[in-house]
Each structure stands twice: as structure tokens, then as C-alpha cells.
Design a protein around this motif. Structure first.
Motif, PDB file in Angstrom:
ATOM      1  N   UNK A 105       0.802  -1.232   0.000  1.00 26.89           N
ATOM      2  CA  UNK A 105       0.000   0.000   0.000  1.00 26.89           C
ATOM      3  C   UNK A 105       0.832   1.278   0.000  1.00 26.89           C
ATOM      4  N   UNK A 106       2.029   1.239   0.620  1.00 26.74           N
ATOM      5  CA  UNK A 106       2.871   2.428   0.708  1.00 26.74           C
ATOM      6  C   UNK A 106       3.339   2.943  -0.635  1.00 26.74           C
ATOM      7  N   UNK A 107       3.341   2.088  -1.653  1.00 23.65           N
ATOM      8  CA  UNK A 107       3.698   2.496  -3.018  1.00 23.65           C
ATOM      9  C   UNK A 107       2.465   2.629  -3.905  1.00 23.65           C
ATOM     10  N   UNK A 108       1.570   1.660  -3.792  1.00 25.17           N
ATOM     11  CA  UNK A 108       0.412   1.628  -4.691  1.00 25.17           C
ATOM     12  C   UNK A 108      -0.518   2.827  -4.483  1.00 25.17           C
ATOM     13  N   UNK A 109      -0.882   3.115  -3.232  1.00 27.91           N
ATOM     14  CA  UNK A 109      -1.873   4.158  -2.961  1.00 27.91           C
ATOM     15  C   UNK A 109      -1.382   5.557  -3.364  1.00 27.91           C
ATOM     16  N   UNK A 110      -0.142   5.971  -3.033  1.00 33.14           N
ATOM     17  CA  UNK A 110       0.327   7.281  -3.514  1.00 33.14           C
ATOM     18  C   UNK A 110       0.414   7.369  -5.039  1.00 33.14           C
ATOM     19  N   UNK A 111       0.865   6.270  -5.679  1.00 37.11           N
ATOM     20  CA  UNK A 111       0.973   6.262  -7.135  1.00 37.11           C
ATOM     21  C   UNK A 111      -0.401   6.439  -7.782  1.00 37.11           C
ATOM     22  N   UNK A 114      -1.572  10.155  -7.414  1.00 36.52           N
ATOM     23  CA  UNK A 114      -0.961  11.037  -8.414  1.00 36.52           C
ATOM     24  C   UNK A 114      -1.629  10.827  -9.775  1.00 36.52           C
ATOM     25  N   UNK A 115      -1.948   9.561 -10.099  1.00 39.42           N
ATOM     26  CA  UNK A 115      -2.571   9.243 -11.383  1.00 39.42           C
ATOM     27  C   UNK A 115      -3.945   9.852 -11.540  1.00 39.42           C
ATOM     28  N   UNK A 116      -4.818   9.707 -10.519  1.00 40.78           N
ATOM     29  CA  UNK A 116      -6.159  10.268 -10.726  1.00 40.78           C
ATOM     30  C   UNK A 116      -6.158  11.789 -10.554  1.00 40.78           C
ATOM     31  N   UNK A 117      -5.176  12.337  -9.844  1.00 42.06           N
ATOM     32  CA  UNK A 117      -5.044  13.795  -9.808  1.00 42.06           C
ATOM     33  C   UNK A 117      -4.693  14.347 -11.177  1.00 42.06           C
ATOM     34  N   UNK A 118      -3.789  13.658 -11.880  1.00 43.93           N
ATOM     35  CA  UNK A 118      -3.407  14.069 -13.235  1.00 43.93           C
ATOM     36  C   UNK A 118      -4.603  13.991 -14.188  1.00 43.93           C
ATOM     37  N   UNK A 119      -5.447  12.962 -13.996  1.00 46.63           N
ATOM     38  CA  UNK A 119      -6.646  12.837 -14.836  1.00 46.63           C
ATOM     39  C   UNK A 119      -7.615  13.990 -14.588  1.00 46.63           C
ATOM     40  N   UNK A 120      -7.724  14.421 -13.333  1.00 47.69           N
ATOM     41  CA  UNK A 120      -8.601  15.555 -13.024  1.00 47.69           C
ATOM     42  C   UNK A 120      -8.101  16.820 -13.713  1.00 47.69           C
ATOM     43  N   UNK A 210      -4.152  19.930  -6.291  1.00 47.40           N
ATOM     44  CA  UNK A 210      -4.119  19.601  -4.859  1.00 47.40           C
ATOM     45  C   UNK A 210      -3.945  18.092  -4.669  1.00 47.40           C
ATOM     46  N   UNK A 211      -4.653  17.311  -5.485  1.00 47.29           N
ATOM     47  CA  UNK A 211      -4.575  15.848  -5.392  1.00 47.29           C
ATOM     48  C   UNK A 211      -3.171  15.342  -5.680  1.00 47.29           C
ATOM     49  N   UNK A 212      -2.559  15.826  -6.736  1.00 48.89           N
ATOM     50  CA  UNK A 212      -1.201  15.399  -7.087  1.00 48.89           C
ATOM     51  C   UNK A 212      -0.232  15.727  -5.951  1.00 48.89           C
ATOM     52  N   UNK A 213      -0.386  16.892  -5.345  1.00 51.58           N
ATOM     53  CA  UNK A 213       0.490  17.292  -4.233  1.00 51.58           C
ATOM     54  C   UNK A 213       0.334  16.337  -3.049  1.00 51.58           C
ATOM     55  N   UNK A 214      -0.899  15.935  -2.753  1.00 51.10           N
ATOM     56  CA  UNK A 214      -1.140  14.996  -1.651  1.00 51.10           C
ATOM     57  C   UNK A 214      -0.555  13.626  -1.973  1.00 51.10           C
ATOM     58  N   UNK A 215      -0.672  13.190  -3.225  1.00 47.60           N
ATOM     59  CA  UNK A 215      -0.097  11.907  -3.629  1.00 47.60           C
ATOM     60  C   UNK A 215       1.409  11.886  -3.474  1.00 47.60           C
ATOM     61  N   UNK A 216       2.071  12.969  -3.868  1.00 43.28           N
ATOM     62  CA  UNK A 216       3.529  13.048  -3.731  1.00 43.28           C
ATOM     63  C   UNK A 216       3.933  13.059  -2.258  1.00 43.28           C
TER      64      UNK A 216
END
Length: 491
Positions: A105-111, A114-120, A210-216
Motif C-alpha cells: 500500500x505504501x507504493x500503490x496508494x500514492x501512485x 498522483x494518477x487520478x489527480x493528473x486525470x482531473x 491539490x490531489x497530485x500534491x497529496x499523492x507526492x
């Protein structure tokens, strides 16, 4: 060392040995550990799922700001755009859930975040229906696995009773996303522009950034499991593992390798299937509210400004979030889930019955509060109940994924419950939601009665059942899951 058994063994020592101070010290140690986990684990998953739901449902706010007009969407085009998201979501749900376990989860969830933030962000630049459908399909792929992945991640850290409330905190982001989505959208719409972007385009772009920033940020703050947590001491790591493992019947390790038999047991578990069907029905309502509440508010108060309509969507979500936390807190207090699943239905039923009975604006707005009051809590209780009624990590992973697939099949149905020709009373949409609330209440009562009945049968035949497992290997015993004679269903 088994935490639970070690406590019991300490209580059996010489009568002159005073166990009370020891038990109190161990309880204090566990409380300190739990607070530490609460601080380091829960906030990150809350933020990720908050933005997940905002990025999914902000299309409802964008609709009020001219999204349909600018893209020349007509008839059922808007419903099609909503549906395509869930096609991607459902197709990739199980692969994404399995990927979460394999990657960690530590890799999958942040990745994924970032992916759905980019889609937004990409949605802000679409010009045609085909383009928005393509981006929404990709959004569904990246968001697939996030909900069951976060629920699975939390199950690595918490005991069964504790898990319900932490899942409640996590799921409170669903109604809060509606509230924040309306507030953020109304604030964004007051801006003249963002570069070349205007109106609804700014909603997608700013929330996506904002989403991408939280993912990173999550890449830094998240850790897969207790063993890898840099913020735990070695003693705390051992305690964190043993206290969760102590509740898992016949399991030698907390995190196992993927096992086909355990996956099958998790998927075919009767309570997994019954609860997943309930989640299917509940998501018809929850996602119907998330996508169409702005539209419903517009039909109730058509003369209000767009910003006023956005703001009127906020209070029902706040009520839903507060009741969600109350119900999940009571579940933690009583270590019970099924009764609360049942109790979520009547208020939702009453809300939609009022919708069908009147067109009075203020009464219909009051009915929105009833409909949203307990509907959001069903997601918490269904996931908590699925997780409580499996034993191994692999079975829990697939069971939560199964629950999510059923739920988002309900979400796909929800995208077609409020149709243009049905406005303003929406007899079809409100009638479907009323029927869903009644049905999940009945199924919940039936599942509870069956669990009580089956537990009694298991009590009667336990001695004979224990003889049947004599001679089985440790792996074969672990693979029994709910077929183990010592297993009892948790209500």
C-alpha cells in the motif's frame, strides 16, 4: 509472541503474583501505540480518499457551472460520461486490489493518487464528449483499488473493533468531499480565471493539482506495514503485529503470500457476498447523492444563484459525516456491525418516501437531510463487516475487493437513476433509492439471523469438527478460513 495469549498466561501465574498492575501497564502501552498509529496512518489515507471522491464527484459541481453547455452535451450524454468512469473502475477493481497487496500500500496508494489527480487536471482541457469520456475512463482505472486498498491498509494496523471507527474516520471523507466540493467549487467560481482556464475548467484543474500534491506527500508519509514503520520502536512493532494477529484464527503470520485457496475462501464467504450485495444497494444511494445532489437542489430552488445552489449542497453532507462518525464510534464501543447496517436503512427510506410524496421545496430540502443522514455510514459498516468475517490477509484483500466491485456496480446503476425526462420530481430515481433502502434493511436482518443460526449449529458440532482437522498440515488449517470448526461469525 502472541499478545493476547501472553496476557492470559500471565494471569495464570502464582496467585501471589499481582497481575492488575501488569494488565494496566500493558493497556496503557497499547493505548499509546494506538494513538501513534492514529497520528501516522489515518490522516494520509483520509486526505487521499477525500481527494479521490472530490475528483470523482466534482463533475456534479461543474455541471452547474456550464460543463454540459460548453461541451455540447445533450440528452443522456451526461449520464454516459458518469457511467464510463465506472466501466474502467469495475474492470480494474480486482487487478488493482491484488496489485495493492503485491506492491504494498505504501507504493500503490500514492501512485494511484498522483494518477487520478493528473486525470482531473486533464479534464480541464477537454473539448468534446469523446475526450471527456476517455479521461473519465482513465480516472476510473486510477481510482480502482483506492477504496479497498485503503480499507485493506488500515486492517494491517487495527483490531476488529478499533477498525470500524478508523474506517469511519476514513469514510467520513465521502460526505465531507461533497461538503468541501461545494465550498471549494463556489470559491473557485469567484475567481476570474486561472491562466486560460475559466469556470468549470478551474474546478478540475485546481482540485487536480491539490490531489497530485497529496499523492507526492504520501510517498514520504506512508509505510506498508508495522515492520517497516520508522516511527515505531522494535517493541512497538512486535506489539502492533501481535495484537492484530491474535484475532486471526489459525494464522501463523500477519501478512501472508497470495494463496489461491484463501482467495477463493474470501470471495465465496457467505457474509462477504451478502454484505457486498448490501453495499451494492447502498452505493446506488450514496453515489446518486454525490452526482445528482447539485442537480436536485437546482430543481428545488431554481431561482437561486449557482453559488447559492452549490452552498445548499453542503449542510446535508455535514449531517451525513457527523452521523457516520457517531455510528462507527458506537460500532467500536460495542464491537458490533450488523445491527448498524440494518439501522441505516429506515431514515434513508423515509427521506425518499417524502421526495415521492410532495413537491414542496422546503420539505423536499429537509428530505435531503434524511436521505443523506445514514446512507454514508453503510459504506463503513459493510467494509468493516467483510473484514471482520475473514481471517487471513489474502482473504481480507480479495473480500474487500469483492465488496468494492459490488458497490461500484451499484454506482454504475446510480448514474442512470436521475434522468432528464424525470425532472423535477424524479419519481424514478427516488423510487429506486427507496426500494434499495428497504431491500438492504431486509437483507441485513436476514444475514444477521443466519449468522446467529449458523453459530449455534457450529457450537453443537464443534467437538466432531475439531477431530476432522487432526492430521491436516498447518497450511491446510490456515486455508480453512470460515470452514474451520472453531470459526464463529462476528455480528
Amino acid at each position: 509472541m502472541d499478545f493476547k495469549n501472553s496476557t492470559e498466561n500471565n494471569e495464570k501465574v502464582d496467585a501471589n503474583y499481582n497481575v492488575v498492575p501488569l494488565r494496566e501497564a500493558m493497556c496503557k502501552t497499547e493505548r499509546r501505540l494506538r494513538r501513534k498509529i492514529d497520528i501516522f496512518v489515518v490522516p494520509t489515507v483520509m486526505l487521499m480518499y477525500l481527494m479521490c471522491f472530490i475528483d470523482r464527484a466534482n463533475i456534479g459541481n461543474a455541471r452547474l457551472a456550464g460543463f454540459e453547455k460548453d461541451l455540447k452535451l445533450k440528452g443522456y450524454d451526461y449520464n454516459t460520461v458518469l457511467s464510463i468512469f465506472y466501466v474502467g473502475y469495475i474492470l480494474f477493481e480486482i487487478p488493482a486490489t491484488m496489485c495493492c497487496k503485491i506492491m504494498g500500500p505504501g507504493w500503490f496508494l500514492p501512485l494511484a493518487t498522483v494518477g487520478f489527480g493528473a486525470c482531473s487536471i486533464a479534464t480541464a482541457f477537454v473539448k468534446t464528449r469523446a475526450q471527456v469520456c476517455a479521461v473519465r475512463f482513465l480516472l476510473g482505472i486510477f481510482e480502482a483499488g483506492l477504496m479497498p486498498g485503503c480499507a485493506y491498509y488500515l486492517s494491517r494496523w487495527y483490531r476488529r473493533a478499533e477498525y470500524s471507527f478508523r474506517l469511519g474516520i476514513f469514510f467520513s471523507t465521502v460526505p465531507l468531499s461533497g461538503a468541501f466540493g461545494g465550498l471549494i467549487a463556489s470559491g473557485i467560481l469567484k475567481l476570474p480565471h486561472l491562466g486560460s482556464l475559466k469556470g468549470w475548467q478551474m474546478i478540475f484543474a485546481i482540485e487536480g493539482i491539490i490531489t497530485v500534491a497529496i499523492g507526492l506527500l504520501a510517498f514520504v508519509t506512508m509505510t506498508d506495514r508495522p515492520e517497516t514503520a520508522r516511527w515505531l520502536t522494535e517493541e512497538q512493532k512486535e506489539l502492533a503485529i501481535n495484537r492484530v494477529k491474535s484475532e486471526r484464527l489459525a494464522q501463523a503470520v500477519l501478512l501472508d503470500r497470495i494463496d489461491a485457496t484463501k482467495l477463493k475462501r474470501g470471495f465465496t464467504n457467505p457474509i462477504t457476498l451478502a454484505t457486498s450485495f448490501i453495499f451494492f444497494l447502498g452505493n446506488v444511494t450514496v453515489l446518486g447523492i454525490s452526482f445528482f445532489l447539485p442537480t436536485i437542489i437546482r430543481t428545488i430552488y431554481p431561482s437561486r444563484t449557482t453559488i447559492d445552489q452549490q452552498l445548499l449542497t453542503v449542510p446535508p453532507y455535514i449531517v451525513g459525516a457527523l452521523l457516520l462518525l457517531l455510528i462507527s464510534g458506537l460500532s467500536w464501543r460495542f464491537d458490533h456491525r450488523q445491527a448498524f447496517i440494518i439501522l441505516t436503512g429506515p431514515t434513508v427510506f423515509a427521506g425518499y418516501a417524502i421526495f415521492l410524496a410532495t413537491i414542496n421545496a422546503n420539505i423536499r430540502y429537509a428530505a435531503v437531510f434524511l436521505s443523506a443522514s445514514t446512507a454514508f455510514a453503510l459504506g463503513v459498516m459493510s467494509n468493516a463487516q467483510v473484514a471482520a468475517n475473514v481471517t487471513s490477509d489474502s482473504a481480507r484483500n480479495i473480500a474487500l475487493g469483492t465488496n468494492a466491485i459490488f458497490g461500484y456496480c451499484g454506482a454504475l446503476l446510480a448514474t442512470w437513476t436521475y434522468l432528464p425526462w424525470d425532472s423535477p420530481k424524479y419519481m424514478l430515481g427516488n423510487g429506486i433509492n427507496l426500494a434499495c433502502a428497504a431491500t438492504w434493511t431486509i437483507v441485513g436482518i436476514g444475514a444477521a439471523a443466519w449468522m446467529v443460526y449458523d453459530n449455534k449449529k457450529r457450537d453443537e458440532r464443534q467437538a466432531a469438527g475439531m477431530e476432522e482437522i487432526v492430521g491436516l498440515s498447518q497450511l491446510e488449517i490456515q486455508d480453512l478460513e470460515f470452514r474451520h470448526p472453531a470459526w464463529r461469525w462476528k455480528l
